[in-house]
Design an enzyme around this catalytic site. Structure first.
Site, PDB file in Angstrom:
ATOM      1  N   CYS A  23     -34.849 -31.370  -5.692  1.00  0.00           N
ATOM      2  CA  CYS A  23     -33.711 -30.502  -5.375  1.00  0.00           C
ATOM      3  C   CYS A  23     -32.459 -31.344  -5.066  1.00  0.00           C
ATOM      4  CB  CYS A  23     -34.102 -29.538  -4.270  1.00  0.00           C
ATOM      5  SG  CYS A  23     -33.126 -28.035  -4.332  1.00  0.00           S
ATOM      6  N   HIS A  72     -39.615 -27.421  -4.862  1.00  0.00           N
ATOM      7  CA  HIS A  72     -40.097 -28.178  -3.702  1.00  0.00           C
ATOM      8  C   HIS A  72     -41.625 -28.280  -3.679  1.00  0.00           C
ATOM      9  CE1 HIS A  72     -36.333 -28.549  -1.346  1.00  0.00           C
ATOM     10  NE2 HIS A  72     -35.983 -27.505  -2.078  1.00  0.00           N
ATOM     11  N   GLU A  89     -43.405 -30.226  -2.133  1.00  0.00           N
ATOM     12  CA  GLU A  89     -43.887 -30.611  -0.784  1.00  0.00           C
ATOM     13  C   GLU A  89     -44.157 -29.396   0.096  1.00  0.00           C
ATOM     14  OE1 GLU A  89     -40.885 -30.708  -1.861  1.00  0.00           O
ATOM     15  OE2 GLU A  89     -39.463 -30.136  -0.294  1.00  0.00           O
TER      16      GLU A  89
HETATM   17  N1  GLN Z   1     -28.026 -26.718  -2.727  1.00  0.00           N
HETATM   18  C1  GLN Z   1     -28.386 -28.029  -2.271  1.00  0.00           C
HETATM   19  C2  GLN Z   1     -27.417 -29.097  -2.794  1.00  0.00           C
HETATM   20  O1  GLN Z   1     -26.602 -28.831  -3.593  1.00  0.00           O
HETATM   21  C3  GLN Z   1     -29.796 -28.396  -2.659  1.00  0.00           C
HETATM   22  C4  GLN Z   1     -30.784 -27.461  -1.969  1.00  0.00           C
HETATM   23  C5  GLN Z   1     -32.123 -28.075  -1.708  1.00  0.00           C
HETATM   24  O2  GLN Z   1     -32.306 -29.303  -1.715  1.00  0.00           O
HETATM   25  N2  GLN Z   1     -33.063 -27.232  -1.386  1.00  0.00           N
HETATM   26  O3  GLN Z   1     -27.510 -30.202  -2.392  1.00  0.00           O
END
Ligand code: GLN
Length: 190
Positions: A76, A173, A175
């Site tokens: 992410c 995610h 994890e």
């Molecule tokens: N929206 C976040 C970003 O732009 C990422 C979200 C996340 O890591 N769950 O960094």
């Protein structure tokens, strides 16, 4: 020994999942600690905040050099940091993987979701896992995968797990679910 970047975000959940997958772990908070690990997980969180903290701690160059020789798994916000191009809005990144990402592309927090996905054959062959439970939290979308990139899991036609050589990027995610197939795939690269 696998490191988890622990400046911001859900690094504790990553460390716990890596331990469940059988890894020796250490939290990495500065460039010295980066020297002790053979691979690194960059967790989810807020990529803008992580960037600020990486600069504040003088870690950006060390991390770029690390990415040239050692595997990184970005989830992410971590995937956003690994990308070569980031939009919505555009921001600095490590450029370790030939992917272009659009931040927050699924929308706001109430567009966060959990999906059961059928991975690509390649992923099934290498991990034995025939489905992936994918938790998306204000996730980015990988808009483009460049040369050398391989899509291992997709959702609605968008890549959500991409491998490029030693690096791995997930927009979800792994994890946060019990299954550690994705972590095992990464640990195999160390
Ligand atoms: N929206 C976040 C970003 O732009 C990422 C979200 C996340 O890591 N769950 O960094």
């Amino acid at each position: 020994m696998v490191g988890v970047l622990a400046l911001q975000g859900d690094f504790a959940a990553h460390e716990a999942a890596l331990v469940r997958a059988g890894a020796n772990t250490r939290l990495v908070r500065n460039a010295d600690e980066l020297g002790d690990v053979g691979g690194l997980v960059i967790p989810g969180g807020e990529s803008t905040t992580m960037l600020k903290l990486l600069h504040y701690g003088g870690m950006m160059d060390a991390l770029r050099r690390f990415s040239e020789t050692k595997p990184i798994f970005g989830t992410c916000a971590g995937a956003i940091l690994l990308a070569e191009k980031v939009c919505n809005p555009s921001q600095e990144s490590l450029g370790a993987m030939a992917i272009s990402v659009e931040r927050n592309a699924y929308g706001r927090q109430n567009e966060s979701r959990i999906c059961s996905l059928v991975p690509e054959e390649e992923f099934i062959r290498r991990t034995g896992a025939e489905k992936v439970e994918a938790v998306f939290i204000r996730a980015p979308v990988i808009r483009k995968v460049g040369q050398g990139g391989r899509v291992l899991v997709a959702y609605n036609g968008d890549p959500v797990l991409v491998e490029q050589g030693m690096h791995l990027a997930a927009t979800f995610h792994p994890e946060l679910t019990d299954d550690v197939s994705v972590q095992r795939l990464f640990l195999g690269k160390l």
